[in-house]
Each structure stands twice: as C-alpha cells, then as structure tokens.
Design a protein around this motif. Structure first.
Motif, PDB file in Angstrom:
ATOM      1  N   LEU A  94     -97.244 -57.563  24.815  1.00 14.33           N
ATOM      2  CA  LEU A  94     -95.830 -57.877  24.602  1.00 14.33           C
ATOM      3  C   LEU A  94     -94.923 -56.668  24.769  1.00 14.33           C
ATOM      4  O   LEU A  94     -93.699 -56.808  24.726  1.00 14.33           O
ATOM      5  N   THR A  95     -95.504 -55.473  24.968  1.00 14.96           N
ATOM      6  CA  THR A  95     -94.696 -54.260  25.037  1.00 14.96           C
ATOM      7  C   THR A  95     -93.978 -54.121  26.381  1.00 14.96           C
ATOM      8  O   THR A  95     -92.788 -53.789  26.427  1.00 14.96           O
ATOM      9  N   VAL A  96     -94.696 -54.362  27.473  1.00 15.43           N
ATOM     10  CA  VAL A  96     -94.056 -54.310  28.790  1.00 15.43           C
ATOM     11  C   VAL A  96     -92.931 -55.357  28.879  1.00 15.43           C
ATOM     12  O   VAL A  96     -91.805 -55.031  29.289  1.00 15.43           O
ATOM     13  N   PRO A  97     -93.162 -56.622  28.487  1.00 18.27           N
ATOM     14  CA  PRO A  97     -92.071 -57.592  28.502  1.00 18.27           C
ATOM     15  C   PRO A  97     -90.890 -57.194  27.604  1.00 18.27           C
ATOM     16  O   PRO A  97     -89.737 -57.417  27.969  1.00 18.27           O
ATOM     17  N   LEU A  98     -91.185 -56.595  26.425  1.00 12.31           N
ATOM     18  CA  LEU A  98     -90.106 -56.170  25.534  1.00 12.31           C
ATOM     19  C   LEU A  98     -89.262 -55.090  26.196  1.00 12.31           C
ATOM     20  O   LEU A  98     -88.029 -55.092  26.075  1.00 12.31           O
ATOM     21  N   SER A  99     -89.897 -54.170  26.889  1.00 15.98           N
ATOM     22  CA  SER A  99     -89.164 -53.090  27.553  1.00 15.98           C
ATOM     23  C   SER A  99     -88.228 -53.657  28.616  1.00 15.98           C
ATOM     24  O   SER A  99     -87.073 -53.231  28.738  1.00 15.98           O
ATOM     25  N   ARG A 100     -88.727 -54.630  29.384  1.00 13.47           N
ATOM     26  CA  ARG A 100     -87.862 -55.274  30.382  1.00 13.47           C
ATOM     27  C   ARG A 100     -86.723 -56.038  29.699  1.00 13.47           C
ATOM     28  O   ARG A 100     -85.568 -55.986  30.130  1.00 13.47           O
ATOM     29  N   TYR A 101     -87.056 -56.732  28.611  1.00 15.35           N
ATOM     30  CA  TYR A 101     -86.077 -57.505  27.838  1.00 15.35           C
ATOM     31  C   TYR A 101     -84.947 -56.597  27.343  1.00 15.35           C
ATOM     32  O   TYR A 101     -83.766 -56.918  27.468  1.00 15.35           O
ATOM     33  N   TYR A 102     -85.330 -55.448  26.776  1.00 15.43           N
ATOM     34  CA  TYR A 102     -84.324 -54.532  26.237  1.00 15.43           C
ATOM     35  C   TYR A 102     -83.471 -53.947  27.360  1.00 15.43           C
ATOM     36  O   TYR A 102     -82.246 -53.828  27.225  1.00 15.43           O
TER      37      TYR A 102
END
Length: 416
Positions: A94-102
């Motif tokens: 979930l970290t890579v998606p969170l980085s894109r999300y932010y």
C-alpha cells in the motif's frame, strides 16, 4: 467436466467465524488509529506498471501480478517484449499507491497528513502459514513530518492496537538505514555493494552469523571487509548502549544525528507506552524494501515465530512522482498474521448484544410467521441479534449448531 470448487492456490474462502474476527479487528483498528488522528483513505487495487516496477519494492517487484493491455492496445502478433503487452498490475503493497495518491492529492490534504489505509494486496509468492497470494494489509503513514515524532507516534499507535488485542511480551526491533550504510562503509564495502550486502545481512535471523559470513565470502566480497563486518556485529549489543557504541565506532561514516534519533525513539516510546512490549535495537534489521531512507522497525512475536508488522521512513519515494521529496514514514500491521494468531487462540469476538434464535414450525400459518417477525423486530430494536429459521427435522442438531454460533436463547414457535 465439473468446475473446480477449491480457490486458486494462495487464495482462500473465509468462513463466518473468521469473518467475524476480521470485522472486529478492522473495527478496532479504525477506532484505535482514529484516536491518534489518522484519517481513512482508499486507493485502487490496480496501479501503472511503471510505478510498481520502479525498483522501490525490493524482491516484491518479482512477485507482481501483471495485467495485459486491453482491446486494441493488446497486439500479441507484434509484441517483442513484456512492455508491449503489460501496462498495469495488482498492487503488492500500500506504500507505492499511497505515494502516488499523495502526489496527486496533496493540495487537498492536511500537512502533515496522517493516513490510514486498509485493503487487499497481491503477491505471486509461495503460500505458507499466515501468508497468502491475496491478503489484507493495514497501513498507517505520516506524510510531511520530518521529525522523529512521526516514528514515535506510529510505534505507539501500533503497539496500543496490539495491546487492545491482548498481545503481550512482543518486541519492536528498530534500526536505521543510515546506520546500516555507515557500518557497510566502515567495514570497507563499496557503495554500489551495499544493497546486496544488506540482502545477505537480512538473513541473519534465519541462517545465523556463520551463514551470513559464508554467503558474503561466497558472493566475492573482500575477506577483510567481511571479517570486520562480522566482528562489528559480534561486539554490538541490542540496546541503547549498542547504539552509542556504533556512534563512537563509526565516526564520520555515520550521518550526524542518526544515532541520537534512534536513542530518542527508543527511550521516548519506552517512557510513554501503554502496551506490554520492549524496544530492541537490532543492527541486523534491514527491511527488504528499497525505498527506506531512515529509521526502520518490525514487530516481532515469539508466538508467531517472526515478524507480524513493520515499516520505516521513506523520504524519497513521493519525489519519484512529483520531483520534490516529501518526508514520509509508515507502519504496516500484518493483518493476516494477527488474524491467524487470534484463530489459533480460539479468540471470541466480544459482543454487547445477546443473540437469540427463533425456530418456526414449517407448518406455521402466515399469522404465526407475522407474529414471530413482529417479535423479532421489537427484540432487534431492544438491541438483540435475532436469527429466524424454519425448524428442521433434526432439531437437536440444528440447536447445537446455533449454540456453537453463539445463540444463547433459542425459542420455538409451533403451528396451532
């Protein structure tokens, strides 16, 4: 030919008892992390393949479930390499998606932003106890906070959650990627060798000091560097004294403030913790992801025989999307492993509502059925959980199943 009734390898069906535990844990996670100021978010399960394979996810990038292009974009006859066929994949964390999300939504979010994200991820790995190819992850992250307050809050929030689930005597193992790099430099390893050296060091708890030494030598590293490395690990202790020893020993090879940060995190958490656990400095802790840049940590439980969660600081990942680095640190709880341990304990979900079952004679008139339905309506409004069932021929066995499912009061209604 009959269709296959078993799930695909690495996937599983979830029965009601486990689902009740999962729902309870999810609710407790949201409640506990909410008290620390974390806000729930959600990201898609599918991400661009470029984001997933950006060399940030370590060994997990070898485990991506890749998705073929669709429609006219899929040209099998002219494809020359995988990139011609694939444009996306299922997220492996979930970290890579969170980085894109932010990166995409930062202007609409608080600074710093405290995110809570729960969702399934997929990895094409070998299934084993507490590990599946599809599994739920639960992450909390603090984005935009450069100080170690972020690490301290993440550790306190996660350990508070585990304490509320009645886990005790576990260990938070903590290290700093800056400390690892300084140790490698001090021992004489070249900078371009560090990542491979760390991969071998990460096996310390599985193959021991002798195994690590053998693998380093087998990989072709200079014996002087390997000997110095092993001597360093044999000397350092797993406490604040060990942190101070490395600070003094590594000297200028260690970035200023790295040792002090570790010491402050350890002492601060120990001083204000609410759960029963201990902090332990572990110079062998690496964490497999390539995106970590500072403090890293894991939750180790003897009960499981390994880690049930982990995380760390990744100050450079969001910059891969925006061009500007953003301070970030996260902690992921091994949701499936926690649920596995609770199931092995025969954990019972606490409930404030009593469960009642109504068994209706299969010859009951519409009037009797209406009477039972009205009674159930009143009981539900009073806070009870009511299950209405037609009475089976083997009523005794039916009652046994209901009792096993937690129904304390079973009432029967017969036709006149």
């Amino acid at each position: 030919m009959a269709l296959k009734k078993k799930p695909v390898t690495g996937m599983k069906d979830i029965l009601p008892k486990e689902m009740a535990i999962r729902d309870y844990v999810i609710g407790l996670i949201k409640e506990t992390y909410g008290t620390f100021g974390f806000s729930s978010i959600e990201t898609p399960c599918v991400e661009h393949i470029e984001s997933l394979s950006s060399k940030q996810g370590g060994e997990n990038e070898k485990l991506i479930f890749k998705i073929l292009k669709r429609g006219e974009k899929l040209k099998l006859d002219t494809a020359k390499c995988e990139a011609d066929l694939v444009d996306s994949g299922l997220r492996y964390d979930l970290t890579v998606p969170l980085s894109r999300y932010y990166a995409n939504n930062a202007n609409e979010l608080n600074a710093p932003f405290k995110a809570l994200q729960m969702g399934n991820v997929w990895r094409a790995e070998r299934p084993q106890r507490g590990r599946f190819r599809q599994f739920m992850q639960c992450d909390i992250d603090i984005l935009g906070e450069p100080s170690i307050l972020a690490e301290i809050e993440l550790i306190l929030a996660t350990t508070t959650l585990l304490g509320r689930l009645d886990f005790k005597n576990f260990t938070i193992r903590i290290n700093n990627r800056k400390m690892l790099k300084a140790m490698a430099t001090y021992c004489g390893f070249e900078q371009d060798q560090h990542d491979n050296v760390f991969i071998i060091l990460d096996k310390m708890d599985k193959i021991g000091m002798d195994g690590v030494e053998a693998e380093l030598l087998e990989a072709g590293y200079a014996k002087d560097a390997v000997d110095k490395c092993i001597e360093l690990f044999q000397t350092v202790t797993n406490d604040i004294a060990g942190v101070r020893y490395l600070k003094d020993t590594l000297g200028d090879a260690l970035e200023a403030g790295a040792a002090e940060d570790l010491e402050t995190i350890i002492t601060m958490v120990e001083d204000v913790k609410t759960a029963d656990f201990k902090m332990s400095f572990d110079p062998t802790l690496v964490r497999g992801m390539g995106y970590y840049t500072g403090p890293i940590f894991e939750v180790y439980m003897d009960e499981f025989g390994g880690a049930v969660g982990g995380g760390g600081r990744y100050d450079e990942m969001i910059g891969k999307f925006t061009g500007n680095d953003t301070c970030a640190v996260g902690f992921s709880v091994g949701f499936e492993r926690i649920v596995t341990l609770l199931l092995e304990r025969d954990f019972e979900v606490p409930t404030a509502s009593k469960k009642k079952a109504y068994l209706i004679d299969k010859k009951a008139s519409p009037e009797l059925m209406k009477e039972v339905l009205m009674k159930a309506k009143e009981e539900r409004e009073a806070g009870y959980k009511i299950s209405i069932n037609i009475m089976k021929k083997n009523k005794k066995f039916q009652k046994e199943l209901l009792t096993k499912d937690g129904y304390e009061d079973i009432q029967e209604f017969f036709a006149n």
